[in-house]
Design an enzyme around this catalytic site. Sequence first.
Site, PDB file in Angstrom:
ATOM      1  N   TYR A  69      44.512  35.660  41.020  1.00 14.04           N
ATOM      2  CA  TYR A  69      44.228  36.747  41.975  1.00 14.04           C
ATOM      3  C   TYR A  69      45.427  37.104  42.835  1.00 14.04           C
ATOM      4  O   TYR A  69      45.264  37.766  43.855  1.00 14.04           O
ATOM      5  CB  TYR A  69      43.107  36.349  42.940  1.00 14.04           C
ATOM      6  CG  TYR A  69      41.943  35.622  42.343  1.00 14.04           C
ATOM      7  CD1 TYR A  69      41.042  36.284  41.500  1.00 14.04           C
ATOM      8  CD2 TYR A  69      41.710  34.284  42.624  1.00 14.04           C
ATOM      9  CE1 TYR A  69      39.961  35.612  40.953  1.00 14.04           C
ATOM     10  CE2 TYR A  69      40.636  33.608  42.078  1.00 14.04           C
ATOM     11  CZ  TYR A  69      39.764  34.282  41.242  1.00 14.04           C
ATOM     12  OH  TYR A  69      38.706  33.602  40.712  1.00 14.04           O
ATOM     13  N   ARG A  85      44.201  29.986  41.675  1.00  9.99           N
ATOM     14  CA  ARG A  85      44.004  31.198  42.479  1.00  9.99           C
ATOM     15  C   ARG A  85      45.263  32.071  42.600  1.00  9.99           C
ATOM     16  O   ARG A  85      45.173  33.284  42.464  1.00  9.99           O
ATOM     17  CB  ARG A  85      43.457  30.849  43.878  1.00  9.99           C
ATOM     18  CG  ARG A  85      42.128  30.083  43.837  1.00  9.99           C
ATOM     19  CD  ARG A  85      41.433  30.021  45.186  1.00  9.99           C
ATOM     20  NE  ARG A  85      40.947  31.326  45.577  1.00  9.99           N
ATOM     21  CZ  ARG A  85      41.556  32.115  46.435  1.00  9.99           C
ATOM     22  NH1 ARG A  85      42.650  31.724  47.046  1.00  9.99           N
ATOM     23  NH2 ARG A  85      41.061  33.301  46.713  1.00  9.99           N
ATOM     24  N   CYS A 137      53.585  25.596  30.845  1.00  9.52           N
ATOM     25  CA  CYS A 137      54.472  26.468  30.072  1.00  9.52           C
ATOM     26  C   CYS A 137      54.063  27.931  30.112  1.00  9.52           C
ATOM     27  O   CYS A 137      53.690  28.512  29.090  1.00  9.52           O
ATOM     28  CB  CYS A 137      54.511  25.972  28.640  1.00  9.52           C
ATOM     29  SG  CYS A 137      55.007  24.257  28.591  1.00  9.52           S
ATOM     30  N   GLU A 138      54.090  28.514  31.274  1.00 16.03           N
ATOM     31  CA  GLU A 138      53.802  29.939  31.426  1.00 16.03           C
ATOM     32  C   GLU A 138      54.504  30.412  32.688  1.00 16.03           C
ATOM     33  O   GLU A 138      54.515  29.695  33.684  1.00 16.03           O
ATOM     34  CB  GLU A 138      52.322  30.214  31.723  1.00 16.03           C
ATOM     35  CG  GLU A 138      51.354  29.687  30.790  1.00 16.03           C
ATOM     36  CD  GLU A 138      50.134  30.585  30.704  1.00 16.03           C
ATOM     37  OE1 GLU A 138      50.143  31.703  31.263  1.00 16.03           O
ATOM     38  OE2 GLU A 138      49.177  30.154  30.064  1.00 16.03           O
ATOM     39  N   GLY A 174      30.148  35.483  50.652  1.00 14.03           N
ATOM     40  CA  GLY A 174      31.266  36.417  50.653  1.00 14.03           C
ATOM     41  C   GLY A 174      32.113  36.474  51.895  1.00 14.03           C
ATOM     42  O   GLY A 174      33.158  37.125  51.904  1.00 14.03           O
ATOM     43  N   GLU A 204      24.323  32.589  51.514  1.00 18.52           N
ATOM     44  CA  GLU A 204      24.961  31.820  50.432  1.00 18.52           C
ATOM     45  C   GLU A 204      26.470  31.672  50.631  1.00 18.52           C
ATOM     46  O   GLU A 204      27.251  32.027  49.750  1.00 18.52           O
ATOM     47  CB  GLU A 204      24.716  32.515  49.082  1.00 18.52           C
ATOM     48  CG  GLU A 204      23.267  32.698  48.691  1.00 18.52           C
ATOM     49  CD  GLU A 204      23.114  33.532  47.421  1.00 18.52           C
ATOM     50  OE1 GLU A 204      24.136  34.037  46.888  1.00 18.52           O
ATOM     51  OE2 GLU A 204      21.976  33.690  46.965  1.00 18.52           O
ATOM     52  N   PRO A 205      26.911  31.160  51.757  1.00 14.12           N
ATOM     53  CA  PRO A 205      28.358  31.028  51.928  1.00 14.12           C
ATOM     54  C   PRO A 205      28.911  29.927  51.026  1.00 14.12           C
ATOM     55  O   PRO A 205      28.264  28.899  50.819  1.00 14.12           O
ATOM     56  CB  PRO A 205      28.493  30.617  53.399  1.00 14.12           C
ATOM     57  CG  PRO A 205      27.222  29.898  53.699  1.00 14.12           C
ATOM     58  CD  PRO A 205      26.156  30.589  52.889  1.00 14.12           C
ATOM     59  N   GLY A 206      30.079  30.158  50.485  1.00 12.04           N
ATOM     60  CA  GLY A 206      30.768  29.130  49.711  1.00 12.04           C
ATOM     61  C   GLY A 206      32.102  28.857  50.365  1.00 12.04           C
ATOM     62  O   GLY A 206      32.290  27.889  51.111  1.00 12.04           O
ATOM     63  N   ARG A 207      33.030  29.786  50.150  1.00  7.99           N
ATOM     64  CA  ARG A 207      34.396  29.652  50.656  1.00  7.99           C
ATOM     65  C   ARG A 207      34.455  29.292  52.139  1.00  7.99           C
ATOM     66  O   ARG A 207      35.228  28.438  52.540  1.00  7.99           O
ATOM     67  CB  ARG A 207      35.100  31.003  50.445  1.00  7.99           C
ATOM     68  CG  ARG A 207      36.566  31.003  50.806  1.00  7.99           C
ATOM     69  CD  ARG A 207      37.132  32.433  50.791  1.00  7.99           C
ATOM     70  NE  ARG A 207      36.679  33.219  49.677  1.00  7.99           N
ATOM     71  CZ  ARG A 207      37.322  33.339  48.505  1.00  7.99           C
ATOM     72  NH1 ARG A 207      38.458  32.737  48.324  1.00  7.99           N
ATOM     73  NH2 ARG A 207      36.821  34.090  47.553  1.00  7.99           N
TER      74      ARG A 207
HETATM   75  N1  LLP Z   1      26.542  34.070  46.027  1.00  7.42           N
HETATM   76  C1  LLP Z   1      26.836  34.626  44.843  1.00  7.42           C
HETATM   77  C2  LLP Z   1      25.781  35.257  44.060  1.00  7.42           C
HETATM   78  C3  LLP Z   1      28.167  34.616  44.376  1.00  7.42           C
HETATM   79  O1  LLP Z   1      28.462  35.186  43.202  1.00  7.42           O
HETATM   80  C4  LLP Z   1      29.174  33.992  45.157  1.00  7.42           C
HETATM   81  C5  LLP Z   1      30.574  33.937  44.693  1.00  7.42           C
HETATM   82  C6  LLP Z   1      28.797  33.396  46.373  1.00  7.42           C
HETATM   83  C7  LLP Z   1      27.479  33.466  46.788  1.00  7.42           C
HETATM   84  C8  LLP Z   1      29.779  32.706  47.276  1.00  7.42           C
HETATM   85  O2  LLP Z   1      30.766  33.557  47.728  1.00  7.42           O
HETATM   86  P1  LLP Z   1      31.807  33.060  48.850  1.00  7.42           P
HETATM   87  O3  LLP Z   1      31.023  32.844  50.121  1.00  7.42           O
HETATM   88  O4  LLP Z   1      32.414  31.824  48.351  1.00  7.42           O
HETATM   89  O5  LLP Z   1      32.772  34.177  48.949  1.00  7.42           O
HETATM   90  N2  LLP Z   1      36.970  32.365  42.379  1.00  7.42           N
HETATM   91  C9  LLP Z   1      37.134  33.392  43.392  1.00  7.42           C
HETATM   92  C10 LLP Z   1      35.844  33.675  44.115  1.00  7.42           C
HETATM   93  C11 LLP Z   1      34.690  34.015  43.195  1.00  7.42           C
HETATM   94  C12 LLP Z   1      33.393  34.234  43.923  1.00  7.42           C
HETATM   95  C13 LLP Z   1      32.261  34.341  42.988  1.00  7.42           C
HETATM   96  N3  LLP Z   1      30.960  34.454  43.600  1.00  7.42           N
HETATM   97  C14 LLP Z   1      38.262  32.977  44.339  1.00  7.42           C
HETATM   98  O6  LLP Z   1      38.883  31.950  44.125  1.00  7.42           O
HETATM   99  O7  LLP Z   1      38.572  33.708  45.275  1.00  7.42           O
END
Ligand code: LLP
Length: 441
Positions: free
Chosen positions: A340, A336, A366-367, A260, A297-300
């Site tokens: 959002y 995105r 087409c939107e 997050g 659990e970093p993603g972004r």
């Molecule tokens: N762990 C869990 C359980 C999650 O549901 C998520 C993201 C993450 C980790 C990773 O979160 P991050 O570090 O990436 O913020 N599609 C949206 C974001 C959806 C996030 C869903 N869960 C966007 O484009 O902003």
Amino acid sequence: MHRLFHWIPKLTTTPGPSPRPFRFLQPHGALHCGALSLETLARKFGTPLYVYSADQIAERLALFQQAFAGRDALVCYAVKANSALAILNLLARRGAGFDIVSGGELERVLAVAPDATARVVFSGVGKTPQEIDLALAADILQFNVESQAELELLAARARRLKRKARFALRVNPDVFAETHPYISTGLREHKFGIDIRRALALYKSVAGDRWLQVHGISVHIGSQIRSADPFGAAMDRVYKLVRQLHRAGIPVHCIDAGGGLGIDYHGGSFDAAAKVSEYAQALDQALDGFNGRLLLEPGRFLVAQAGALLARVLCVKRNGSKTFVITDAAMNDLIRPALYQAHHEIVPVRSRAGKPRIVDVVGPVCESGDFFARDRSLAPVRPGDLVALLDAGAYGMAQSSNYNTRPRPAEVLVEGRKARLIRRRETVADLLAPEQDVQEK
Ligand code: LLP
């Protein structure tokens, strides 16, 4: 290290003290990723094209690992942010684990880093018996369980396969995280997790189960959260539950803090190292006295700023008082902004003389929702020019679709002076392949 993709004419200043993986070229040069010009990449691989910097992804992982080096911590990259096999491989080789949310994501890890399954946590609010079986067979580190029904299902599958399931309850701490409502998950009214007030009873109810092992507690309050405070607040509540469980004779050795941590999409100066250390401090403070394992659990944060979507301008048109810049990339490639109202910086790959104009940057779908930017000041562009949509490494390609029967972009990973095509461009034949029985009988 800050942004990786730079519109060179803006950046004639000298780099800051920290080494950066991009090069400053001459004014009026082209935008580069690392040592490579995006013009060259577009010529070689076509557009739309996702371009990622391997160096920056590795660097961001290292920042996270270093920030938590004082603890028994494991970074489990959230695969959903960008599930490219080459990126998973890169991260696994540097010690990352993975946070998965489907059997498909587990198959991805198995395909490129089978020895990393011991570092996999399985999140998600609805898991099928088949997915659970796959994860049990792979002997993953931990199931993050989101309901009593799921816990019962997990116990039943584990019993059947005679495999002990290590689990954590994903608790919902009822913490408000200031972010877009679609990506906020930590409030009681959200579908996620188990009310933290019910968790103790649920842990107790399965404490003696032969096939379930209480392994941890997990939490995830949302995404693109810029302040460290909500993370600290959630962790306070989680640690309180850990202590209650200890008193009840149920030791918990592992806390999964979720993901997050947000980034800056507006191109300001962004100090990634400072952000991670602020985040680590907030968690450390809340977890003072906890000596168990910490999962993150970093993603972004790891991949967003390492990626750009490169597109070509198809035409520039005026309707009424508005000017539209129409690119060959569209909402199906990067949803995105449409979904959002997310902001992505857009820069011409090579600057032209002239004043910026207020334009909408849109795709051919087409939107009216097919836009990348509305009423944005953009330096002048002409048909045939390249533009880069920045910070598109996370939830870009991962959320792409074939809407309007549009083949999805190719993906390129830049490592030093080399660019690797890590996913070829889809063809229309790829899209038609699964369809069958089309003739009326
Ligand atoms: N762990 C869990 C359980 C999650 O549901 C998520 C993201 C993450 C980790 C990773 O979160 P991050 O570090 O990436 O913020 N599609 C949206 C974001 C959806 C996030 C869903 N869960 C966007 O484009 O902003």
